[in-house]
Enzyme design. Sequence first.
Site, short mmCIF file in Angstrom:
data_model
loop_
_atom_site.label_atom_id
_atom_site.label_comp_id
_atom_site.label_asym_id
_atom_site.label_seq_id
_atom_site.Cartn_x
_atom_site.Cartn_y
_atom_site.Cartn_z
N TRP A 83 -14.58 -4.57 22.63
CA TRP A 83 -15.45 -3.67 21.87
C TRP A 83 -16.90 -4.09 22.14
O TRP A 83 -17.19 -5.29 22.09
CB TRP A 83 -15.11 -3.77 20.38
N ASP A 86 -7.63 -5.94 25.50
CA ASP A 86 -7.62 -4.83 24.56
C ASP A 86 -8.85 -3.96 24.74
O ASP A 86 -9.98 -4.46 24.79
CB ASP A 86 -7.61 -5.38 23.12
N TYR A 113 -14.45 2.73 22.91
CA TYR A 113 -15.43 1.69 23.21
C TYR A 113 -16.40 2.14 24.31
O TYR A 113 -16.01 2.34 25.47
CB TYR A 113 -14.73 0.38 23.61
N GLN A 131 -1.98 -3.29 15.35
CA GLN A 131 -3.19 -4.10 15.54
C GLN A 131 -4.04 -3.99 14.27
O GLN A 131 -4.43 -2.89 13.88
CB GLN A 131 -3.98 -3.58 16.75
N TYR A 137 -7.08 -8.42 15.20
CA TYR A 137 -8.40 -8.11 15.76
C TYR A 137 -9.52 -8.75 14.92
O TYR A 137 -9.29 -9.16 13.79
CB TYR A 137 -8.60 -6.62 15.97
N1 LIG Z 1 -8.19 -1.69 16.24
C1 LIG Z 1 -9.36 -1.74 15.68
O1 LIG Z 1 -9.71 -0.93 14.80
C2 LIG Z 1 -10.32 -2.83 16.10
C3 LIG Z 1 -11.48 -3.07 15.31
C4 LIG Z 1 -12.33 -4.10 15.71
C5 LIG Z 1 -12.05 -4.84 16.85
N2 LIG Z 1 -10.95 -4.56 17.62
C6 LIG Z 1 -10.65 -5.34 18.84
O2 LIG Z 1 -10.72 -6.73 18.54
C7 LIG Z 1 -11.65 -7.35 19.42
C8 LIG Z 1 -12.31 -8.56 18.77
O3 LIG Z 1 -13.01 -8.21 17.59
P1 LIG Z 1 -14.61 -8.08 17.52
O4 LIG Z 1 -15.16 -7.69 18.84
O5 LIG Z 1 -14.87 -7.19 16.35
O6 LIG Z 1 -15.17 -9.48 17.14
P2 LIG Z 1 -14.69 -11.02 17.13
O7 LIG Z 1 -13.82 -11.29 18.29
O8 LIG Z 1 -14.24 -11.34 15.75
O9 LIG Z 1 -16.10 -11.73 17.32
C9 LIG Z 1 -16.90 -11.52 18.46
C10 LIG Z 1 -18.13 -12.39 18.30
O10 LIG Z 1 -17.73 -13.77 18.31
C11 LIG Z 1 -18.44 -14.47 19.32
N3 LIG Z 1 -17.54 -15.49 19.88
C12 LIG Z 1 -16.55 -15.34 20.78
N4 LIG Z 1 -15.96 -16.51 21.05
C13 LIG Z 1 -16.61 -17.44 20.30
C14 LIG Z 1 -16.48 -18.84 20.17
N5 LIG Z 1 -15.55 -19.53 20.83
N6 LIG Z 1 -17.33 -19.48 19.32
C15 LIG Z 1 -18.29 -18.80 18.63
N7 LIG Z 1 -18.45 -17.47 18.72
C16 LIG Z 1 -17.62 -16.80 19.55
C17 LIG Z 1 -18.85 -13.44 20.34
O11 LIG Z 1 -20.03 -13.87 20.99
P3 LIG Z 1 -20.27 -13.66 22.57
O12 LIG Z 1 -19.92 -12.25 22.90
O13 LIG Z 1 -21.71 -14.00 22.73
O14 LIG Z 1 -19.38 -14.64 23.30
C18 LIG Z 1 -19.11 -12.22 19.45
O15 LIG Z 1 -20.42 -12.28 18.91
C19 LIG Z 1 -12.61 -6.21 19.76
O16 LIG Z 1 -13.44 -6.54 20.85
C20 LIG Z 1 -11.65 -5.09 19.98
O17 LIG Z 1 -11.03 -5.20 21.25
C21 LIG Z 1 -10.06 -3.58 17.23
#
Ligand SMILES: NC(=O)c1ccc[n+]([C@@H]2O[C@H](COP(=O)([O-])OP(=O)(O)OC[C@H]3O[C@@H](n4cnc5c(N)ncnc54)[C@H](OP(=O)(O)O)[C@@H]3O)[C@@H](O)[C@H]2O)c1
Length: 278
Positions: A20, A48, A53, A163, A191
């Site tokens: 995302w 994913d 997105y 998910q 997620y």
């Molecule tokens: N089905 C749904 O409705 C739904 C909703 C939301 C999300 N999703 C899916 O779930 C995925 C993940 O969720 P999300 O994108 O909302 O956020 P997340 O994975 O909870 O958090 C992403 C944030 O965490 C940081 N990060 C990553 N690895 C890290 C680490 N080891 N230490 C510290 N910070 C770290 C990233 O920074 P950097 O980018 O700078 O590394 C980014 O700012 C999405 O990308 C999407 O594919 C699905």
Amino acid sequence: MHRVRLPDGTDVPALGQGTWLIGENKRRASKEESALALGIDLGLSLIDTAEMYGDGRSEELIGRVIKGRRHEVFLVSKVYPHNASRDGVQAACARSLKRLNVETIDLYLLHWRGGVPLAETVAGFTALKRAGKIGAWGVSNFDVADMDELLGVPGGDACAANQVLYHPASRGIEYDLLPWCARQKISVMAYSPFGHSGTPLRSKALTDVARRHGVAPAQIALAGAIRHPHVSVIPKAGDPAHVRENATAGKITLTAEDLAVIDAAHPPPRRKQSLDLL
Ligand SMILES: NC(=O)c1ccc[n+]([C@@H]2O[C@H](COP(=O)([O-])OP(=O)(O)OC[C@H]3O[C@@H](n4cnc5c(N)ncnc54)[C@H](OP(=O)(O)O)[C@@H]3O)[C@@H](O)[C@H]2O)c1
């Protein structure tokens, strides 16, 4: 690498990569492509995405990254609820396949529940599976009542995954949805394991447990999610250092003492909570 078994017997990596907000900014694209490719190299090969997105730009970026290495990844994409009629789902899938530049999406999900009757969406998914356009299908953001209804429609019992939001500060699914899915052998994909903003990673409990293991709080959050055998997790990381950390989270085994520290700060649910969404 921990693996999670789908109902059809397919094993998928428990640790994957979310996308995302990836592909939305041209200036960041090449760094994001490298980070995603690095993740695949390190075994984070469940990827994913969604037609939502970046209006398809995330799927296009993934298509570029996996060119020549399609066989290494397990691809998950999602259809908008407003495209989830029997025919709409098939048209949306064709567009996603084109953007991803692949023949098959391994797991295709309904992004959230909308106004289209579930029976129609399931009929569309079933037709796609029969045609070999998808390997399996599932849903996203479905609570127990939605899942019960889904299993009641013709073909609904073929659902492979749900998910949902799950991180240390959002544990409502542990009360009912997680055990329900385990009983039905439906896998759960967690997620936003860092709460999207990263705020849950600043928890003192997570920091203390991380210090004890000599790792980062993010790795503790991921290890906490995949301690359930039917749960996979899809952190998004654009920073290669983050990708490296996330890829090794599977090596951490949380002890009863670690879990007690986390539970004291972020208590598990004692009653039904409505499903948290992002
Ligand atoms: N089905 C749904 O409705 C739904 C909703 C939301 C999300 N999703 C899916 O779930 C995925 C993940 O969720 P999300 O994108 O909302 O956020 P997340 O994975 O909870 O958090 C992403 C944030 O965490 C940081 N990060 C990553 N690895 C890290 C680490 N080891 N230490 C510290 N910070 C770290 C990233 O920074 P950097 O980018 O700078 O590394 C980014 O700012 C999405 O990308 C999407 O594919 C699905």
